[in-house]
Motif scaffolding. Structure first.
Motif, PDB file in Angstrom:
ATOM      1  N   THR A  72      -3.637   7.606   8.814  1.00  0.00           N
ATOM      2  CA  THR A  72      -3.858   6.438   7.976  1.00  0.00           C
ATOM      3  C   THR A  72      -3.121   6.565   6.641  1.00  0.00           C
ATOM      4  O   THR A  72      -2.902   7.657   6.123  1.00  0.00           O
ATOM      5  CB  THR A  72      -5.356   6.243   7.691  1.00  0.00           C
ATOM      6  OG1 THR A  72      -5.860   7.405   7.021  1.00  0.00           O
ATOM      7  CG2 THR A  72      -6.123   6.036   8.987  1.00  0.00           C
ATOM      8  N   ALA A  73      -2.771   5.419   6.075  1.00  0.00           N
ATOM      9  CA  ALA A  73      -2.004   5.391   4.833  1.00  0.00           C
ATOM     10  C   ALA A  73      -2.757   6.057   3.686  1.00  0.00           C
ATOM     11  O   ALA A  73      -2.144   6.678   2.812  1.00  0.00           O
ATOM     12  CB  ALA A  73      -1.670   3.944   4.472  1.00  0.00           C
ATOM     13  N   GLU A  74      -4.097   5.951   3.691  1.00  0.00           N
ATOM     14  CA  GLU A  74      -4.887   6.507   2.594  1.00  0.00           C
ATOM     15  C   GLU A  74      -4.696   8.021   2.462  1.00  0.00           C
ATOM     16  O   GLU A  74      -4.786   8.570   1.362  1.00  0.00           O
ATOM     17  CB  GLU A  74      -6.368   6.200   2.804  1.00  0.00           C
ATOM     18  CG  GLU A  74      -6.732   4.726   2.659  1.00  0.00           C
ATOM     19  CD  GLU A  74      -6.353   3.882   3.864  1.00  0.00           C
ATOM     20  OE1 GLU A  74      -6.015   4.493   4.911  1.00  0.00           O
ATOM     21  OE2 GLU A  74      -6.382   2.648   3.770  1.00  0.00           O
ATOM     22  N   THR A  75      -4.431   8.693   3.573  1.00  0.00           N
ATOM     23  CA  THR A  75      -4.306  10.155   3.516  1.00  0.00           C
ATOM     24  C   THR A  75      -2.970  10.604   2.929  1.00  0.00           C
ATOM     25  O   THR A  75      -2.791  11.793   2.653  1.00  0.00           O
ATOM     26  CB  THR A  75      -4.480  10.760   4.919  1.00  0.00           C
ATOM     27  OG1 THR A  75      -3.516  10.209   5.814  1.00  0.00           O
ATOM     28  CG2 THR A  75      -5.876  10.482   5.459  1.00  0.00           C
ATOM     29  N   LEU A  76      -2.056   9.663   2.694  1.00  0.00           N
ATOM     30  CA  LEU A  76      -0.791  10.024   2.051  1.00  0.00           C
ATOM     31  C   LEU A  76      -1.010  10.515   0.619  1.00  0.00           C
ATOM     32  O   LEU A  76      -0.168  11.222   0.066  1.00  0.00           O
ATOM     33  CB  LEU A  76       0.171   8.837   2.050  1.00  0.00           C
ATOM     34  CG  LEU A  76       0.949   8.609   3.346  1.00  0.00           C
ATOM     35  CD1 LEU A  76       1.666   7.274   3.307  1.00  0.00           C
ATOM     36  CD2 LEU A  76       1.944   9.744   3.583  1.00  0.00           C
ATOM     37  N   ARG A  96       4.816  17.566   8.456  1.00  0.00           N
ATOM     38  CA  ARG A  96       3.547  18.175   8.871  1.00  0.00           C
ATOM     39  C   ARG A  96       2.479  17.112   9.104  1.00  0.00           C
ATOM     40  O   ARG A  96       1.703  17.192  10.051  1.00  0.00           O
ATOM     41  CB  ARG A  96       3.086  19.160   7.797  1.00  0.00           C
ATOM     42  CG  ARG A  96       3.922  20.428   7.717  1.00  0.00           C
ATOM     43  CD  ARG A  96       3.542  21.264   6.512  1.00  0.00           C
ATOM     44  NE  ARG A  96       4.229  22.548   6.512  1.00  0.00           N
ATOM     45  CZ  ARG A  96       4.407  23.306   5.447  1.00  0.00           C
ATOM     46  NH1 ARG A  96       3.942  22.909   4.271  1.00  0.00           N
ATOM     47  NH2 ARG A  96       5.047  24.462   5.540  1.00  0.00           N
ATOM     48  N   TRP A  97       2.414  16.136   8.230  1.00  0.00           N
ATOM     49  CA  TRP A  97       1.434  15.049   8.327  1.00  0.00           C
ATOM     50  C   TRP A  97       1.600  14.295   9.644  1.00  0.00           C
ATOM     51  O   TRP A  97       0.626  14.007  10.334  1.00  0.00           O
ATOM     52  CB  TRP A  97       1.629  14.139   7.129  1.00  0.00           C
ATOM     53  CG  TRP A  97       0.780  12.918   7.026  1.00  0.00           C
ATOM     54  CD1 TRP A  97      -0.563  12.866   6.744  1.00  0.00           C
ATOM     55  CD2 TRP A  97       1.219  11.559   7.129  1.00  0.00           C
ATOM     56  NE1 TRP A  97      -0.984  11.560   6.671  1.00  0.00           N
ATOM     57  CE2 TRP A  97       0.088  10.741   6.909  1.00  0.00           C
ATOM     58  CE3 TRP A  97       2.453  10.963   7.384  1.00  0.00           C
ATOM     59  CZ2 TRP A  97       0.154   9.342   6.938  1.00  0.00           C
ATOM     60  CZ3 TRP A  97       2.528   9.578   7.412  1.00  0.00           C
ATOM     61  CH2 TRP A  97       1.390   8.780   7.199  1.00  0.00           C
ATOM     62  N   ARG A  98       2.839  14.008   9.997  1.00  0.00           N
ATOM     63  CA  ARG A  98       3.101  13.256  11.224  1.00  0.00           C
ATOM     64  C   ARG A  98       2.953  14.110  12.473  1.00  0.00           C
ATOM     65  O   ARG A  98       2.550  13.615  13.524  1.00  0.00           O
ATOM     66  CB  ARG A  98       4.506  12.651  11.161  1.00  0.00           C
ATOM     67  CG  ARG A  98       4.628  11.529  10.133  1.00  0.00           C
ATOM     68  CD  ARG A  98       6.007  10.942  10.081  1.00  0.00           C
ATOM     69  NE  ARG A  98       6.033   9.745   9.240  1.00  0.00           N
ATOM     70  CZ  ARG A  98       6.859   9.564   8.212  1.00  0.00           C
ATOM     71  NH1 ARG A  98       7.732  10.514   7.897  1.00  0.00           N
ATOM     72  NH2 ARG A  98       6.809   8.450   7.506  1.00  0.00           N
ATOM     73  N   SER A  99       3.279  15.388  12.360  1.00  0.00           N
ATOM     74  CA  SER A  99       3.261  16.256  13.542  1.00  0.00           C
ATOM     75  C   SER A  99       1.877  16.818  13.841  1.00  0.00           C
ATOM     76  O   SER A  99       1.499  16.958  15.015  1.00  0.00           O
ATOM     77  CB  SER A  99       4.251  17.416  13.353  1.00  0.00           C
ATOM     78  OG  SER A  99       5.567  16.945  13.202  1.00  0.00           O
ATOM     79  N   PRO A 150     -13.863  13.925   6.583  1.00  0.00           N
ATOM     80  CA  PRO A 150     -12.697  13.915   7.472  1.00  0.00           C
ATOM     81  C   PRO A 150     -11.642  12.871   7.107  1.00  0.00           C
ATOM     82  O   PRO A 150     -10.464  13.032   7.428  1.00  0.00           O
ATOM     83  CB  PRO A 150     -13.317  13.620   8.847  1.00  0.00           C
ATOM     84  CG  PRO A 150     -14.705  14.148   8.750  1.00  0.00           C
ATOM     85  CD  PRO A 150     -15.129  13.876   7.347  1.00  0.00           C
ATOM     86  N   ASN A 151     -12.060  11.800   6.401  1.00  0.00           N
ATOM     87  CA  ASN A 151     -11.096  10.774   5.989  1.00  0.00           C
ATOM     88  C   ASN A 151     -10.533  11.028   4.595  1.00  0.00           C
ATOM     89  O   ASN A 151      -9.774  10.212   4.067  1.00  0.00           O
ATOM     90  CB  ASN A 151     -11.735   9.389   6.055  1.00  0.00           C
ATOM     91  CG  ASN A 151     -12.917   9.243   5.101  1.00  0.00           C
ATOM     92  OD1 ASN A 151     -13.266  10.163   4.362  1.00  0.00           O
ATOM     93  ND2 ASN A 151     -13.536   8.082   5.104  1.00  0.00           N
ATOM     94  N   GLY A 152     -10.930  12.146   3.965  1.00  0.00           N
ATOM     95  CA  GLY A 152     -10.417  12.490   2.643  1.00  0.00           C
ATOM     96  C   GLY A 152     -11.307  12.091   1.489  1.00  0.00           C
ATOM     97  O   GLY A 152     -11.001  12.418   0.336  1.00  0.00           O
ATOM     98  N   ALA A 153     -12.411  11.381   1.752  1.00  0.00           N
ATOM     99  CA  ALA A 153     -13.335  11.035   0.666  1.00  0.00           C
ATOM    100  C   ALA A 153     -13.916  12.304   0.061  1.00  0.00           C
ATOM    101  O   ALA A 153     -14.119  13.308   0.750  1.00  0.00           O
ATOM    102  CB  ALA A 153     -14.449  10.137   1.190  1.00  0.00           C
ATOM    103  N   LEU A 154     -14.182  12.254  -1.246  1.00  0.00           N
ATOM    104  CA  LEU A 154     -14.762  13.396  -1.939  1.00  0.00           C
ATOM    105  C   LEU A 154     -16.252  13.470  -1.642  1.00  0.00           C
ATOM    106  O   LEU A 154     -16.974  12.465  -1.703  1.00  0.00           O
ATOM    107  CB  LEU A 154     -14.525  13.260  -3.439  1.00  0.00           C
ATOM    108  CG  LEU A 154     -15.045  14.377  -4.351  1.00  0.00           C
ATOM    109  CD1 LEU A 154     -14.104  14.559  -5.528  1.00  0.00           C
ATOM    110  CD2 LEU A 154     -16.453  14.075  -4.873  1.00  0.00           C
TER     111      LEU A 154
END
Length: 239
Positions: A67-71, A168-171, A211-215
Motif C-alpha cells: 500500500t502507498a501508506e507504507t512508502l 526491497r519493498w516491492r520484492s 502490521p499496517n504501520g500505525a503506531l
C-alpha cells in the motif's frame, strides 16, 4: 538530477508537472539550492538553508504491490541509511514515527509524501550544513557532528539508498520494511506524547507498530491505541 537555483517547493513543482500531464520517472530528482515555500507535514513551513539538501522524487504505484501508506517507512529507512555513513557515532541516529530523522534527539531531517493519481511525490529536507530554529522542537545539522557533507554527494547517496529500499519493498513486502524501521527507531517503551488530528494530546509509551504501520501507543491503563496520524514527540528527547 535537475537542480534549480531557487523555487517555492520541489514537491509543488513535481505535483504541478504531473497535473499538467508531464511524465515523471522513478530515479529522476528535482533539487533546489534555495526553497522559499518549503512545506512539512500538516502544512508546516520548512525553512531552507545554504548547503542543506532540499529535493523531491517520484515513486510509481503498481498493481498488487504494498500500500502507498507504507512508502513513508521506505522513505524514512532510505534517509536513515543515507545519513548513517557520515556519522562518527551512528548510534545517535534514530527514526521517529512516521519518518522524521533525529540525531542526538534533535530533528535532523523531515520527509513529506504527497499523492497525484498513481504517483507518490517524496520530498526530503536534510540539515546538512545548518539547522533552522524551531519553536516547538530542537534541531541539529550534520555539520555539528563533523565536516559538512556536500549536497551533491549526499544526493547521490540518498538516490541510491531509496532505489535499494524500493526494490526491497516491492520484492519482500511491508513486514521486512517495518521490522527494519523499528530496529532503527527509538526503543519500545519510549515515553511519547501524541496529538491525533482533532483530539487532545495523550501520553503513553511506544509499543511498536501495527502490521499496517500505525503506531502502537500503550496508555497508562495498559490499553493499546493505534495511531494512524498525528504529531508525535519524545517526552525525554524531542520536545
Amino acid at each position: 538530477m535537475r537542480v534549480l537555483a531557487e523555487t517555492g517547493s520541489t514537491n509543488a513543482d513535481l505535483l504541478a508537472a504531473l497535473a499538467e500531464g508531464q511524465r515523471a520517472m522513478e530515479g529522476d530528482w528535482l533539487l533546489a539550492d534555495r526553497q522559499v515555500a518549503g512545506r512539512g507535514r500538516q502544512g508546516r513551513a520548512w525553512s531552507d538553508g545554504a548547503g542543506n539538501f532540499m529535493g523531491s522524487t517520484v515513486v510509481s504505484l503498481g498493481d498488487g504491490g504494498p500500500t502507498a501508506e507504507t512508502l513513508s517507512f521506505v522513505a524514512g529507512l532510505a534517509l536513515y541509511e543515507a545519513v548513517l555513513p557520515f556519522l562518527p557515532t551512528p548510534g545517535t541516529l534514530t527514526l521517529k514515527w512516521p519518518n522524521d530523522l533525529l540525531l542526538e534527539g534533535a530533528k535532523l531531517a523531515g520527509i513529506l509524501l504527497e499523492r497525484s493519481g498513481e504517483t507518490i511525490v517524496m520530498g526530503f529536507g536534510v540539515n546538512l550544513a545548518q539547522a533552522p530554529e524551531l519553536t516547538d522542537r530542537p534541531t541539529i545539522a550534520l555539520s555539528e557532528t563533523g565536516p559538512a557533507v556536500p549536497r551533491d554527494l549526499f544526493a547521490e547517496r540518498l538516490a541510491a539508498s531509496l532505489a535499494t529500499e524500493l526494490e526491497r519493498w516491492r520484492s519482500f513486502g511491508v513486514e521486512l520494511i517495518l521490522r527494519r524501521w523499528q530496529a532503527a527507531a527509538h526503543p519500545v517503551g519510549t515515553p511519547l506524547t501524541v496529538s491525533p488530528p482533532g483530539e487532545q494530546e495523550m501520553r503513553g509509551y511506544f509499543a511498536g507498530l501495527e502490521p499496517n504501520g500505525a503506531l502502537r501507543l500503550r496508555l497508562a491503563d495498559g490499553t493499546i491505541r493505534a495511531i494512524h496520524a498525528g504529531d508525535v514527540m519524545l517526552i525525554d528527547g524531542e520536545r
